[in-house]
Design a protein around this motif. Structure first.
Motif, PDB file in Angstrom:
ATOM      1  N   MET A  72       0.840  -1.217   0.076  1.00 54.33           N
ATOM      2  CA  MET A  72       0.309  -0.277   0.012  1.00 54.33           C
ATOM      3  C   MET A  72       1.208   0.850   0.043  1.00 54.33           C
ATOM      4  SD  MET A  72      -2.919  -1.525   2.877  1.00 54.33           S
ATOM      5  CE  MET A  72      -2.002  -2.276   3.678  1.00 54.33           C
ATOM      6  N   HIS A  73       0.232   2.032  -0.980  1.00 52.55           N
ATOM      7  CA  HIS A  73       1.226   3.535  -1.077  1.00 52.55           C
ATOM      8  C   HIS A  73       0.538   4.576  -0.457  1.00 52.55           C
ATOM      9  CE1 HIS A  73       4.369   1.888  -3.212  1.00 52.55           C
ATOM     10  NE2 HIS A  73       3.396   1.316  -4.259  1.00 52.55           N
ATOM     11  N   PHE A  74       0.833   5.508   0.641  1.00 51.62           N
ATOM     12  CA  PHE A  74       0.432   6.757   1.293  1.00 51.62           C
ATOM     13  C   PHE A  74       1.059   7.885   0.707  1.00 51.62           C
ATOM     14  CE2 PHE A  74      -1.196   2.677   3.894  1.00 51.62           C
ATOM     15  CZ  PHE A  74      -2.258   2.631   3.773  1.00 51.62           C
ATOM     16  N   HIS A  75       0.520   8.608  -0.409  1.00 56.32           N
ATOM     17  CA  HIS A  75       1.474   9.695  -0.483  1.00 56.32           C
ATOM     18  C   HIS A  75       1.127  10.104  -0.143  1.00 56.32           C
ATOM     19  CE1 HIS A  75       4.073  12.185  -3.802  1.00 56.32           C
ATOM     20  NE2 HIS A  75       2.906  13.088  -3.725  1.00 56.32           N
ATOM     21  N   GLY A  76       1.778  11.749   0.099  1.00 52.01           N
ATOM     22  CA  GLY A  76       1.722  13.129   1.166  1.00 52.01           C
ATOM     23  C   GLY A  76       1.536  12.662   3.069  1.00 52.01           C
ATOM     24  N   THR A  77       0.991  13.598   3.417  1.00 52.66           N
ATOM     25  CA  THR A  77       0.983  13.180   4.703  1.00 52.66           C
ATOM     26  C   THR A  77      -0.035  13.102   5.555  1.00 52.66           C
ATOM     27  OG1 THR A  77       2.807  15.030   5.287  1.00 52.66           O
ATOM     28  CG2 THR A  77       1.856  14.565   7.010  1.00 52.66           C
ATOM     29  N   GLN A 107      -6.499  -5.462  18.555  1.00 52.84           N
ATOM     30  CA  GLN A 107      -5.482  -4.202  18.855  1.00 52.84           C
ATOM     31  C   GLN A 107      -5.999  -2.886  18.559  1.00 52.84           C
ATOM     32  OE1 GLN A 107      -1.084  -5.897  18.966  1.00 52.84           O
ATOM     33  NE2 GLN A 107      -1.713  -6.445  20.883  1.00 52.84           N
ATOM     34  N   HIS A 108      -5.539  -1.901  18.761  1.00 50.60           N
ATOM     35  CA  HIS A 108      -5.886  -0.459  17.994  1.00 50.60           C
ATOM     36  C   HIS A 108      -4.429   0.014  17.547  1.00 50.60           C
ATOM     37  CE1 HIS A 108     -10.166   0.278  20.536  1.00 50.60           C
ATOM     38  NE2 HIS A 108      -9.752  -0.814  20.637  1.00 50.60           N
ATOM     39  N   TYR A 109      -4.776   0.443  16.625  1.00 44.84           N
ATOM     40  CA  TYR A 109      -3.798   0.936  15.681  1.00 44.84           C
ATOM     41  C   TYR A 109      -3.680   2.868  15.957  1.00 44.84           C
ATOM     42  CZ  TYR A 109      -0.742   1.574  12.029  1.00 44.84           C
ATOM     43  OH  TYR A 109       0.564   2.745  10.914  1.00 44.84           O
ATOM     44  N   TYR A 110      -2.559   3.311  16.007  1.00 43.98           N
ATOM     45  CA  TYR A 110      -2.707   4.549  14.782  1.00 43.98           C
ATOM     46  C   TYR A 110      -1.186   5.049  14.339  1.00 43.98           C
ATOM     47  CZ  TYR A 110      -2.701   9.958  14.766  1.00 43.98           C
ATOM     48  OH  TYR A 110      -2.346  10.581  14.262  1.00 43.98           O
ATOM     49  N   GLY A 111      -0.883   5.876  13.347  1.00 46.59           N
ATOM     50  CA  GLY A 111      -0.165   5.852  12.637  1.00 46.59           C
ATOM     51  C   GLY A 111      -0.109   6.901  11.983  1.00 46.59           C
ATOM     52  N   GLU A 112       1.135   8.312  11.966  1.00 41.46           N
ATOM     53  CA  GLU A 112       1.249   9.299  11.149  1.00 41.46           C
ATOM     54  C   GLU A 112       2.445   8.774  10.678  1.00 41.46           C
ATOM     55  OE1 GLU A 112       2.110  12.283  13.885  1.00 41.46           O
ATOM     56  OE2 GLU A 112       0.186  12.154  14.545  1.00 41.46           O
ATOM     57  N   SER A 113       2.385   8.959   9.049  1.00 37.71           N
ATOM     58  CA  SER A 113       2.893   8.694   7.902  1.00 37.71           C
ATOM     59  C   SER A 113       3.277   9.872   6.995  1.00 37.71           C
ATOM     60  CB  SER A 113       3.275   7.796   6.863  1.00 37.71           C
ATOM     61  OG  SER A 113       1.592   7.541   6.327  1.00 37.71           O
TER      62      SER A 113
END
Length: 318
Positions: free
Chosen positions: A58-63, A105-111
């Motif tokens: 998976m690609h997440f381009h940007g913030t 489980q709970h996941y949080y991410g900043e990329s």
């Protein structure tokens, strides 16, 4: 056992909400909650597998910031490019190392400009394989931390992932249930060994080591006595284990039973004899089948046709 139907998901978008809909095909309770600059946003996914095992990038381009609650799968996430800061319950991490997300489980991410490789293992499939590998029919799967037990084991998991990924993205492999089952088993075992499984790891590894020794001795004995009328009890006795433990050892290392392994070798030997036989000199299918332990010609013909696509008599004549 029937394998679930294969899955192929290829998608790309520049619309965050459309991206969320696509992401939720892989992780049902996932959502990209904040996109800093929607004009620079782009999301794409390339997913292969089935309900028991899906692999993808998976690609997440940007913030981008996002969160999810994991459901009925164990997921290993391996950042491939870009940056990621993540938190799973009360654990946090950064950098390129793979990490594990468990059901509930709970996941949080900043990329930022993130590309990730992912492997989703169905909880039922992973637990079934773990029970076979460790010889515990009541084992319940749980891991004590999201990180691999060591850098070396993390590298082992990553190498296994790429081996499985290459095979699973080959259309010829992806459509064959038995091959997909073997790939599932390979990555499941790598996950069980690479991440800190709850329980007594020393006892589990001792069990695995015992099975490894029994499997090695059994295989050597089978190959040395293939043309003799040996039984599974003979093989188990030589390996120093019960027939039940012999079955577990073979399922751990091959995904099949000792009996199936023995029949496969004998079938291959009978096929070689058919290819080299002289029907004009009196060689017959029945005699060759009996030589390799196939007492019933109809059963031998069925197995030969399944393995080689033609009947034994056709092989004998040609």
């Amino acid at each position: 056992m029937n394998r679930p139907a294969p899955i192929h998901l290829h998608f790309a978008t520049t619309e965050p909400e459309v991206g969320n809909e696509a992401l939720q095909q892989v992780y049902a309770r996932a959502r990209m909650g904040r996109v800093t600059d929607p004009r620079s946003f782009r999301y794409s996914q390339d997913i292969h597998g089935d309900a028991d095992l899906t692999l993808g990038r998976m690609h997440f381009h940007g913030t981008v910031a996002g969160h999810m609650i994991q459901e009925q799968a164990f997921s290993v996430i391996a950042p491939a490019a870009g940056s990621l800061r993540w938190q799973i319950d009360d654990r946090a991490g950064t950098g390129p190392n793979a990490f594990l997300l468990q059901p509930g489980q709970h996941y949080y991410g900043e990329s930022e400009h993130l590309s990730v490789d992912s492997a989703n293992l169905g909880s039922g499939a992973l637990e079934e394989i773990a029970r076979t590998v460790y010889g515990d029919e009541h084992l319940t799967i749980g891991f004590t931390a999201p990180h691999p037990v060591s850098a070396a084991m993390g590298a082992y998991w990553q190498a296994t992932y790429w081996f499985v990924h290459e095979a699973l993205t080959d259309p010829a492999t992806a459509e064959i249930p038995l091959l997909r089952a073997d790939l599932l088993r390979r990555l499941a075992v790598a996950t069980l060994e690479a991440f800190p499984l709850a329980g007594d790891p020393q006892a589990r590894r001792a069990s695995v080591a015992t099975r490894q020794a029994a499997y090695t001795q059994a295989v050597e004995f089978i190959h040395a006595t293939l043309s003799l009328p040996i039984t599974l009890e003979d093989v188990a006795r030589h390996a120093g284990v019960s027939t039940i433990e012999l079955t577990r050892a073979f399922r751990t290392h091959t995904g099949t039973t000792a009996g199936a392994y023995l029949r496969g070798l004998r079938l291959a030997a009978a096929h070689r004899d058919l290819v080299g036989a002289n029907p004009a000199g009196g060689d017959t299918v029945k005699d060759i089948a009996a030589r390799w332990g196939f007492a019933h010609p109809g059963d031998f013909a069925r197995r030969h046709r399944q393995a080689y696509g033609v009947t034994p008599s056709h092989t004998l004549r040609h």
